[in-house]
Scaffold this motif. Structure first.
Motif, PDB file in Angstrom:
ATOM      1  N   ARG A 159       0.826  -1.209   0.000  1.00 33.98           N
ATOM      2  CA  ARG A 159       0.000   0.000   0.000  1.00 33.98           C
ATOM      3  C   ARG A 159       0.857   1.255   0.000  1.00 33.98           C
ATOM      4  NH1 ARG A 159      -5.230  -1.666   3.694  1.00 33.98           N
ATOM      5  NH2 ARG A 159      -6.037  -3.147   2.175  1.00 33.98           N
ATOM      6  N   TYR A 160       2.041   1.175   0.586  1.00 31.90           N
ATOM      7  CA  TYR A 160       2.954   2.319   0.542  1.00 31.90           C
ATOM      8  C   TYR A 160       3.393   2.573  -0.901  1.00 31.90           C
ATOM      9  CZ  TYR A 160       6.821   5.441   1.436  1.00 31.90           C
ATOM     10  OH  TYR A 160       7.661   6.513   1.415  1.00 31.90           O
ATOM     11  N   VAL A 161       3.659   1.507  -1.632  1.00 28.99           N
ATOM     12  CA  VAL A 161       4.047   1.652  -3.045  1.00 28.99           C
ATOM     13  C   VAL A 161       2.911   2.293  -3.834  1.00 28.99           C
ATOM     14  CG1 VAL A 161       4.623   0.346  -5.131  1.00 28.99           C
ATOM     15  CG2 VAL A 161       5.724  -0.220  -2.966  1.00 28.99           C
ATOM     16  N   ILE A 221       0.988   4.572  -2.895  1.00 31.01           N
ATOM     17  CA  ILE A 221       1.031   6.024  -2.706  1.00 31.01           C
ATOM     18  C   ILE A 221       1.901   6.650  -3.790  1.00 31.01           C
ATOM     19  CG2 ILE A 221       1.821   7.894  -1.196  1.00 31.01           C
ATOM     20  CD1 ILE A 221       1.012   6.117   1.185  1.00 31.01           C
ATOM     21  N   GLY A 222       3.046   6.040  -4.064  1.00 32.81           N
ATOM     22  CA  GLY A 222       3.924   6.546  -5.122  1.00 32.81           C
ATOM     23  C   GLY A 222       3.257   6.515  -6.482  1.00 32.81           C
ATOM     24  N   VAL A 223       2.532   5.452  -6.746  1.00 25.77           N
ATOM     25  CA  VAL A 223       1.804   5.338  -8.024  1.00 25.77           C
ATOM     26  C   VAL A 223       0.745   6.434  -8.121  1.00 25.77           C
ATOM     27  CG1 VAL A 223       0.242   3.867  -9.360  1.00 25.77           C
ATOM     28  CG2 VAL A 223       2.240   2.866  -8.223  1.00 25.77           C
ATOM     29  N   ALA A 224       0.031   6.659  -7.030  1.00 18.56           N
ATOM     30  CA  ALA A 224      -1.007   7.690  -7.019  1.00 18.56           C
ATOM     31  C   ALA A 224      -0.404   9.086  -7.172  1.00 18.56           C
ATOM     32  CB  ALA A 224      -1.828   7.601  -5.735  1.00 18.56           C
ATOM     33  N   GLU A 225       0.761   9.308  -6.559  1.00 14.75           N
ATOM     34  CA  GLU A 225       1.429  10.607  -6.710  1.00 14.75           C
ATOM     35  C   GLU A 225       1.832  10.846  -8.159  1.00 14.75           C
ATOM     36  OE1 GLU A 225       4.524  10.166  -3.791  1.00 14.75           O
ATOM     37  OE2 GLU A 225       3.377  11.251  -2.274  1.00 14.75           O
ATOM     38  N   LYS A 226       2.327   9.807  -8.812  1.00 16.47           N
ATOM     39  CA  LYS A 226       2.711   9.927 -10.222  1.00 16.47           C
ATOM     40  C   LYS A 226       1.476  10.211 -11.093  1.00 16.47           C
ATOM     41  CE  LYS A 226       5.596   9.649 -13.637  1.00 16.47           C
ATOM     42  NZ  LYS A 226       6.552  10.707 -13.873  1.00 16.47           N
ATOM     43  N   SER A 227       0.374   9.556 -10.806  1.00 15.63           N
ATOM     44  CA  SER A 227      -0.870   9.796 -11.545  1.00 15.63           C
ATOM     45  C   SER A 227      -1.341  11.235 -11.359  1.00 15.63           C
ATOM     46  CB  SER A 227      -1.966   8.838 -11.082  1.00 15.63           C
ATOM     47  OG  SER A 227      -1.652   7.523 -11.438  1.00 15.63           O
ATOM     48  N   ALA A 251      -7.565  11.801  -9.710  1.00 19.49           N
ATOM     49  CA  ALA A 251      -6.208  11.444  -9.287  1.00 19.49           C
ATOM     50  C   ALA A 251      -5.951  11.910  -7.854  1.00 19.49           C
ATOM     51  CB  ALA A 251      -5.189  12.053 -10.234  1.00 19.49           C
ATOM     52  N   ASP A 252      -6.456  13.083  -7.515  1.00 17.05           N
ATOM     53  CA  ASP A 252      -6.304  13.594  -6.155  1.00 17.05           C
ATOM     54  C   ASP A 252      -7.034  12.691  -5.159  1.00 17.05           C
ATOM     55  OD1 ASP A 252      -5.290  15.598  -4.348  1.00 17.05           O
ATOM     56  OD2 ASP A 252      -7.342  16.381  -4.193  1.00 17.05           O
ATOM     57  N   ASP A 253      -8.245  12.290  -5.505  1.00 21.42           N
ATOM     58  CA  ASP A 253      -9.001  11.367  -4.651  1.00 21.42           C
ATOM     59  C   ASP A 253      -8.279  10.032  -4.497  1.00 21.42           C
ATOM     60  OD1 ASP A 253     -10.985  13.251  -4.307  1.00 21.42           O
ATOM     61  OD2 ASP A 253     -12.391  12.318  -5.718  1.00 21.42           O
ATOM     62  N   ALA A 254      -7.676   9.555  -5.573  1.00 21.89           N
ATOM     63  CA  ALA A 254      -6.951   8.282  -5.526  1.00 21.89           C
ATOM     64  C   ALA A 254      -5.742   8.380  -4.594  1.00 21.89           C
ATOM     65  CB  ALA A 254      -6.507   7.862  -6.925  1.00 21.89           C
ATOM     66  N   ALA A 308      -5.168   6.153  -1.320  1.00 19.35           N
ATOM     67  CA  ALA A 308      -3.953   5.349  -1.146  1.00 19.35           C
ATOM     68  C   ALA A 308      -3.316   5.624   0.208  1.00 19.35           C
ATOM     69  CB  ALA A 308      -2.965   5.636  -2.273  1.00 19.35           C
ATOM     70  N   ILE A 309      -3.265   6.882   0.604  1.00 20.95           N
ATOM     71  CA  ILE A 309      -2.701   7.231   1.914  1.00 20.95           C
ATOM     72  C   ILE A 309      -3.564   6.647   3.027  1.00 20.95           C
ATOM     73  CG2 ILE A 309      -2.222   9.157   3.481  1.00 20.95           C
ATOM     74  CD1 ILE A 309      -1.450  10.778   0.935  1.00 20.95           C
ATOM     75  N   TYR A 310      -4.874   6.752   2.879  1.00 19.19           N
ATOM     76  CA  TYR A 310      -5.789   6.186   3.871  1.00 19.19           C
ATOM     77  C   TYR A 310      -5.598   4.673   3.996  1.00 19.19           C
ATOM     78  CZ  TYR A 310     -10.084   4.327   5.830  1.00 19.19           C
ATOM     79  OH  TYR A 310     -10.977   3.619   6.586  1.00 19.19           O
ATOM     80  N   GLN A 311      -5.549   3.981   2.863  1.00 19.81           N
ATOM     81  CA  GLN A 311      -5.393   2.529   2.889  1.00 19.81           C
ATOM     82  C   GLN A 311      -4.057   2.120   3.518  1.00 19.81           C
ATOM     83  OE1 GLN A 311      -7.575   0.128   2.247  1.00 19.81           O
ATOM     84  NE2 GLN A 311      -9.141   1.638   1.731  1.00 19.81           N
ATOM     85  N   TYR A 312      -3.012   2.890   3.238  1.00 21.25           N
ATOM     86  CA  TYR A 312      -1.709   2.603   3.839  1.00 21.25           C
ATOM     87  C   TYR A 312      -1.781   2.746   5.358  1.00 21.25           C
ATOM     88  CZ  TYR A 312       3.029   3.274   5.488  1.00 21.25           C
ATOM     89  OH  TYR A 312       4.196   3.184   6.212  1.00 21.25           O
ATOM     90  N   ASN A 313      -2.360   3.847   5.818  1.00 20.92           N
ATOM     91  CA  ASN A 313      -2.464   4.050   7.261  1.00 20.92           C
ATOM     92  C   ASN A 313      -3.379   3.022   7.910  1.00 20.92           C
ATOM     93  OD1 ASN A 313      -0.643   6.217   7.724  1.00 20.92           O
ATOM     94  ND2 ASN A 313      -2.095   7.580   6.717  1.00 20.92           N
ATOM     95  N   LEU A 314      -4.410   2.630   7.212  1.00 22.05           N
ATOM     96  CA  LEU A 314      -5.294   1.580   7.725  1.00 22.05           C
ATOM     97  C   LEU A 314      -4.528   0.264   7.877  1.00 22.05           C
ATOM     98  CD1 LEU A 314      -8.172   0.797   8.534  1.00 22.05           C
ATOM     99  CD2 LEU A 314      -8.592   0.250   6.128  1.00 22.05           C
ATOM    100  N   SER A 315      -3.691  -0.054   6.914  1.00 25.06           N
ATOM    101  CA  SER A 315      -2.913  -1.295   7.009  1.00 25.06           C
ATOM    102  C   SER A 315      -1.906  -1.216   8.157  1.00 25.06           C
ATOM    103  CB  SER A 315      -2.212  -1.611   5.691  1.00 25.06           C
ATOM    104  OG  SER A 315      -1.216  -0.663   5.401  1.00 25.06           O
ATOM    105  N   ARG A 316      -1.389  -0.022   8.426  1.00 23.78           N
ATOM    106  CA  ARG A 316      -0.483   0.140   9.580  1.00 23.78           C
ATOM    107  C   ARG A 316      -1.231  -0.095  10.891  1.00 23.78           C
ATOM    108  NH1 ARG A 316       2.642   5.170  10.171  1.00 23.78           N
ATOM    109  NH2 ARG A 316       3.909   3.856  11.501  1.00 23.78           N
ATOM    110  N   VAL A 317      -2.461   0.388  10.964  1.00 27.59           N
ATOM    111  CA  VAL A 317      -3.263   0.170  12.176  1.00 27.59           C
ATOM    112  C   VAL A 317      -3.561  -1.318  12.343  1.00 27.59           C
ATOM    113  CG1 VAL A 317      -5.529   0.573  13.222  1.00 27.59           C
ATOM    114  CG2 VAL A 317      -4.248   2.480  12.223  1.00 27.59           C
TER     115      VAL A 317
END
Length: 86
Positions: free
Chosen positions: A7-9, A11-17, A52-55, A59-68
């Protein structure tokens, strides 16, 4: 751990988009200003930018959720929250 890493990766894909959508909007505005495109192209580019902004937010939300979820699995809330983002 793999889920959080994946999920961290994302975030990078979403930033590029997001960067590509911003560039698309910039180019659409240039074409409009030069008279070779109408405002529909700008509207579509703005829509793509919003998507793209929503994505990226998702992505950040999903990453933080996986950390929790990882925290809950490890039972070490202080440890996981103190970890630096890779």
């Amino acid at each position: 751990m793999q889920d959080a890493g994946s999920r961290y990766v994302q975030i990078g894909v979403a930033e590029k988009s997001l960067q590509l959508a911003e560039e698309q909007l910039r180019l659409a505005r240039q074409r409009y200003e030069q008279g070779v495109a109408d405002n529909r192209e700008i509207i579509e580019a703005q829509n793509n930018l919003a998507i793209a902004d929503d994505a990226l937010v998702e992505a950040i939300y999903q990453y933080n959720l996986s950390r929790v979820e990882l925290t809950r699995t490890k039972g070490d809330v202080k440890g996981i929250l103190a970890e630096k983002v890779p």
